[in-house]
Each structure stands twice: as C-alpha cells, then as structure tokens.
Enzyme design. Structure first.
Site, short mmCIF file in Angstrom:
data_model
loop_
_atom_site.label_atom_id
_atom_site.label_comp_id
_atom_site.label_asym_id
_atom_site.label_seq_id
_atom_site.Cartn_x
_atom_site.Cartn_y
_atom_site.Cartn_z
N HIS A 123 -32.70 58.69 2.78
CA HIS A 123 -33.52 57.49 2.56
C HIS A 123 -33.80 57.26 1.08
O HIS A 123 -33.88 56.12 0.64
CB HIS A 123 -34.83 57.63 3.33
N SER B 39 -36.44 49.41 2.15
CA SER B 39 -37.03 49.95 3.37
C SER B 39 -37.81 48.83 4.07
O SER B 39 -37.23 47.83 4.44
CB SER B 39 -37.91 51.15 3.04
N ASP C 150 -29.64 58.71 6.16
CA ASP C 150 -31.02 58.23 6.20
C ASP C 150 -31.58 58.42 7.60
O ASP C 150 -31.02 57.91 8.58
CB ASP C 150 -31.06 56.76 5.80
#
Length: 712
Positions: A671, A550, A636
């Site tokens: 995610h 991320s 995501d």
C-alpha cells in the site's frame, strides 16, 4: 512515430445482486492474481504506460536529479535521550535505507543533545540496525518495530520483505551483537516491552488483515507465546503500548466510533488486564497515566456528550469518578494529552491547524496553560521524540509548506526555546521566494471549505495548479514541507490542498458530515474548491490537475465522474475506486472494520444504493474524461490492485475522448508503494513529470518536453 496501443481487458460477466439491484461486472476476473493471464495483463499495462510516457523520461530524470541535489544524503538526526543513551538515525549517500544508532550519555545531568557530525566518526557509536543490510537480497523492505528494552540491552525489530504488512519479529542482544533464536512470523508492525526487560507484547492479524489478538512473549524462555487478549467483534481492531510513565501496559480496542482500553502492571509479566471504561456504542476515549500530588490518575479524553472531546481526570482505582479539566468547545477539537512527571502537553486543533499547550503539574493540581506558538499562519506544531518521563526539556517539532521542519528543545524551568535543527535543503532555497496562504471556497450548501495554497512569489496568474485532497477517517492534511514539491513550485505550478469534509481539520462534525450517507460532501467540496481556484483567476481548467491516494483515490475517481471538464489530468494513487464491491465482501480487509466509515451495504439497502451512486467504477459513463494515471501495487492488502485495474479497463471501454488512461502497477510493493529512498524519488519524479505534462495539455504526448509551459 507509431502511437502505442493500449491493452484491452477481456470482458467476462460476473453477476452481483443485492437489494433487488443487479450489477454485471465485466472485469471482476482481474481479482485473481494467481491467474497468469491477470499478471500478463498488468505487465502489458505497465509496458503501455512506459511507452506512453517515454517522452517524459528527460523531465523525470531532471526532477529526480533536483530532489537528489536538494537532499543532504549523508545526514544525522537530532539525538533523542532515553536512559543512558542518545539515539539517532543516520543516512548515507548512495544507500537506500537508514541506519539506527546510539551513543552513550557522558554526563547524566546534561540533557542537551550532543552535536554530532555526520562526516566524523562518533566515539562509542553503536549501530543498532542497518536497514541496508537487512534489505539485502529483497526487492522490497520495510522496518516495522525498532523497540529497545527499558534497560537498553535488547532490540526487538520487525521486517516486511513482501509489502503485505505482515512482519517477522526478531531480537538482538545489544551487549554482544548476537541474535536471539526467538523469531515470530506474521505479526503486526509494532512491539512493546514490559519493564521486566524480557516480556514483549505484540499483535497478530486475522485472515482479513484485522489486528485482532495481543500476545505476550517471554524472550529466550523456549515457551510458546501467551494469548493475552482476542477481540472477537469483527468491527474492532486492537493495539498495544506502554504508558510514558512505564507504569502500565495498555491494550486498546477500537472501531471507527467506539473505544475500549485495558491496562495492566507493566512490571508484572503475568499481569491480568482490567478494563478502564466498558465500551459503549459511539463513545470513543483514550487514556494517559499521570501522577499528581503523589496520586495515580488517569487522564481520559472522551466524546461522551462532547462531540469535539473533553478531557477529564479520575483515580486509577475508580475511572468513573471523573473531574473535568478541559470542557468541550465547539471551535476546538481536542486531539490528545501526553503526561510527564511535571507537566502535561495537550494537543488540539483550532482554525484547521494542529496546536499544543503546556500544562505544569503544580502540587495537587495543574498550573496555568501556556500556548506553544509559532510565527507562521500555516505552521503545524507537535511533540517530537519525548520518551522520558522526567526530562527537564520538551522536544517539539514545527514546520509549514515553506518552512522546513524545525526541531526545538523547550526548557521547562526557564521557558527558553532552543532551535536544534532545521531540515537541510541544499542549493539556493529561500523561504521568502515562496508564498503560503489560506483561502476559503464555498460549497453548494454554503459551507466554507478551507484551502491551503502554496506557490512561488514571482509567478503570474492564471498558472498551472495541482490540487490535492483526501477527506476520510478524520485524517488531517496539515502543512508540511516537501523537498520534492519544490520541483513543481519552481516550474511555476501552484500547489493547493482542499481540506474537504470527511477529514478532521475543522473538528469532529467536519468528519461526520463527510462519511456514511453524507459521503458525497467530500466529492462536491473538492469540486467547489477546484471551481474556486478557477473563478478567482488562480488557474484554468486546462492547466488544473488533481492528486489523491487510497481514500483520496476514491475522491479522484468520484470527481472524474462528477466534473471531468474541470481538470486536465487526474493522478489516483492506490485508489479505492471500487468501494461497493469491496465493502460487500466481509472477507476483505476494508470491509467489516470499515462499516462505521462507509455503512453496511449488505444489511442496509439505503447504504447499498447510496454507495452505488458514487462508486467511481460503477459510474463510468460515455463522456469525455481528462487524462488519468492510476498507480497501484500488486501486494497491497488495503486497497487491492484489482480496483484501479477494473476502473482503467472500464474507462477505456466507455469514455468518448482520446485522452490517455494509464495503469502503473508496482509488482513488488504494498500500500505504501516501493521501498528505498532513491526508488521512491524516482517514483515521485515519474508522477510529477506526468502531472506537469498533463497540466500543459497542448504538449502532452508531443515529445516536446523542453517546450512544456511549466518547464520553462
């Protein structure tokens, strides 16, 4: 054997112009996942990644088998008491998901958790929700809320079966086992009960996935939900919860730098919410309710004139009449306060580690603070399951890189500490076979960067090493035990965490000096730590690999551009590698609410050019790069799959070496990656096998898996 051929993404120029700068993006067309050509390209990338790593399958299988063999698959958590019930979670061998259960409290005066046997039928056990049943027929499953009404009779639970973090909220009568007809679609993960046992508060998100509205639903009333609060400012998100005392419902509005809290009577289903302290730009605060000397008080943790926060108390009816309880300190970051009937627990951070203090409530004031300490240099400690306002015991959790999580009950009268459980690790694991230690690197500007280092006690240096980093949102990478990580350590690999600026390990200023127009400190800190590991003889560049996800994936992309010769391989998970394109689009989730973190390149030319200077995608250059694996998920909603897809395409088109660049897309996940513990273990095994192979550059792609330096 014929080498697999990587897919070649077509180039379709898309022009972007801001602040006099023109950027021509050849791969922006990959953003449209409704386009069959995009899906076909992602699938071709998956096929190429599978072919390119096929020789690692035996190693992947061994790592998966090791994780499985070390894990107690049929297990049961330490019961937590709430009201008349003991609550606990079960796992069963062969099942992907957990089972939430409870059993009745036999003696109301006995707060010692019952000793339950995972292999024996538990008298009176009630299954609240079997996630395996809920997940049937779905490729993805995530449980959001699992909230019991205060009287213990109704379960509110939410599920996501897509991976986009939009949940469906349902209700179950725990006395009859029947489902209520009430079903609310498209909500956030949580659910908060009012104390009337019929009113539930929940949050919905806007088109940009920003939690923006709080609703109040009256169970089984047939009435439409009531909108309680809407946050109109697009920089702010909202959350709702109930104080531990059960006295108030709280609604928190917040941006990255500003807070505002509202409260209302938790017993009144029609209560009006009142602001505790009006928002002021740059001032953050949180509120806890305590009863001291029979008086209702708010405990307010804030940073007004106190960069590392201070704790004050004030009457509920006049929150501005504040008295300082804990003054600001430069060397301690106050993180939170939890109030109970007879004590407070203060969570703070010192020397880059989380700590807790116990404060007795003594008459009209507070007694002497007591440190809850542990014996390891890198031990993390915090509260663990304390839903009760007036429990005579405090539940605490602690662990480190080499100490499996330990759960304790602390007797608040005698001070006696009882170890209830240590996370089981099957096989021959002994913590004395491993070493964990703290080291420090020096950044280019002279700043000392903390490093956590873990390895087997018997390895020789230089050794293969994995360096992990994140460095954003004031998130802290604290010591934690990992069964899976043992498969790296036992193969002679060192694991290091670079606690770079942008995180919160060293206080608020540590965060502020790694964001906005100082963001590049995050990247150069990571490079300094990597160089330190080499300079001190711990590893060599040809055996050093890096990992981040991320915002940590942005870190990976940036260091690949800055110091590619320092790493043998880089694994970027759901990486934020096209940040400028994202932050320029207010309709995307990571935009308006993120401007306080990254800056607003739409309105500020300096921010635009600064972000462009470090954006990994826009700075791919014609030079040699290490082996790179990017992993992402099609659904995501935080970091779109298109970012790593564009990055990989640009790397292949531009770089000058023959090292592999791979893109692996989970086509049914979000995610957090795929769901189900066995599937996650397989994904971890996939990643670890790749990292181990990349750390032994001589054998990467050779098919000689058994000859890997780190697998001997």
């Amino acid at each position: 054997m014929t080498e697999p051929t990587p897919p070649v993404a077509k180039r379709v120029d898309t022009r972007r112009e801001f602040h006099g700068d023109v950027f021509v993006d050849p791969y922006e067309w990959l953003r449209d996942k409704s386009n069959p050509e995009v899906i076909a390209y992602l699938e071709a990338e998956n096929e190429y990644a599978d072919q390119s790593t096929a020789q690692l399958e035996p190693l992947r299988q061994r790592i998966f088998d090791e994780i499985k063999a070390r894990t107690k698959e049929t297990d049961l958590s330490v019961p937590v008491r709430r009201g008349d019930w003991w609550y606990y979670a079960r796992s069963f061998e062969g099942k992907q998901y957990g089972v939430q259960c409870r059993c009745a409290v036999i003696d109301p005066d006995d707060w010692n958790p019952p000793v339950l046997d995972e292999d024996t039928e538990i008298p009176g056990e009630q299954v609240l929700i079997d996630e395996n049943v809920e997940a049937e027929g779905h490729d993805f499953f995530s449980l959001g809320a699992a909230s019991i009404s205060p009287d213990g009779n109704v379960l509110a639970y939410s599920v996501d079966v897509v991976g986009d973090e939009r949940y469906t909220l349902r209700f179950r009568n725990l006395r009859t086992g029947e489902q209520y007809p009430d079903e609310i679609v498209g909500v956030g993960a949580g659910a908060t009960w009012a104390t009337d046992n019929r009113t539930v508060y929940y949050v919905t998100v806007d088109a940009a996935w920003r939690p923006d509205t709080v609703w109040r639903h009256r169970l089984a009333s047939g009435l439409a939900a009531e909108k309680v609060y809407h946050e109109a400012d697009e920089k702010y998100w909202v959350a709702v919860g109930r104080t531990r005392s059960d006295a108030y419902i709280q609604i928190a509005s917040g941006s990255a730098i500003t807070s505002e809290v509202r409260y209302a009577d938790a017993a009144d289903p029609h209560a009006e919410f009142v602001v505790v302290l009006p928002r002021r730009d740059g001032i953050e605060y949180s509120v806890e309710h305590a009863i001291v000397g029979g008086q209702n008080r708010f405990l307010i943790l804030h940073n007004d004139g106190a960069v590392n926060f201070t704790l004050v108390e004030a009457p509920v009816d006049d929150p501005s009449a504040q008295r300082t309880l804990i003054p600001h300190r430069d060397d301690v970051r106050l993180d939170g306060v939890d109030a109970f009937a007879g004590h407070l627990v203060v969570s703070y951070r010192g020397e880059a580690l989380p700590r807790i203090q116990l404060w007795p409530i003594d008459g009209d004031g507070y007694g002497r603070a007591e440190e809850i300490s542990f014996d390891s240099e890198l031990m993390s400690a915090g509260l663990a399951g304390n839903p009760n306002w007036d429990s005579p015991k405090l539940r605490v959790g602690a662990g480190s890189f080499i100490t499996p999580v330990r759960i304790y009950d602390l007797d608040l009268v005698t001070g006696e500490r009882t170890l209830l459980r240590e996370q089981p690790v099957l096989g021959d694991y002994r913590r004395e076979d491993y070493v964990e230690r703290r080291d420090w690197a020096q950044a280019a500007d002279g700043t000392k960067i903390p490093i956590s280092i873990v390895h087997r006690a018997d390895i020789e240096f230089p050794a293969p090493a994995l360096i992990y980093g994140y460095g954003a949102y004031e998130m802290c990478e604290d010591p934690r035990f990992s069964i899976a990580r043992l498969s790296l350590l036992d193969r002679g690999m060192v694991f290091a965490v670079a606690h770079v600026r942008g995180g919160g390990e060293m206080g608020r200023l540590w965060y502020e000096r790694g964001k906005l127009l100082e963001k590049t400190n995050t990247f150069t800190d990571f490079v300094s730590v990597a160089q330190h590991l080499v300079d001190t003889g711990l590893t060599r560049p040809e055996h050093l690999v890096a990992l981040g996800g991320s915002a940590g994936g942005l870190l990976m992309g940036a260091v690949a551009n800055i110091a590619p010769d320092l790493f043998a391989g880089i694994l970027a998970q759901v990486p934020f590698v096209d940040p400028l394109t994202t932050i320029l689009d207010p309709s995307l989730p990571l935009t308006v609410t993120e401007w306080d973190e990254w800056g607003n390149p739409l309105s500020d030319s300096d921010v635009y050019h600064y972000m462009k200077s470090y954006s990994p995608y826009e700075n791919v250059a014609a030079k040699d790069y290490p082996a790179i694996l990017a992993m992402t998920s099609l659904h995501d909603t935080r970091v779109y799959y298109v970012e790593p897809a564009k990055w990989v395409a640009a790397l292949r088109h531009t770089k000058t070496d023959g090292n592999p660049v791979l893109l692996k897309t989970q086509m049914t996940a979000g995610h957090g990656g795929i769901s189900g513990r066995y599937e996650r273990w397989k994904e971890v095994a996939y990643q670890y096998a790749w990292l181990l192979a990349a750390a032994d550059r001589d054998h990467y792609g050779s098919g000689q898996v058994d000859d890997l330096l780190v697998d001997r």
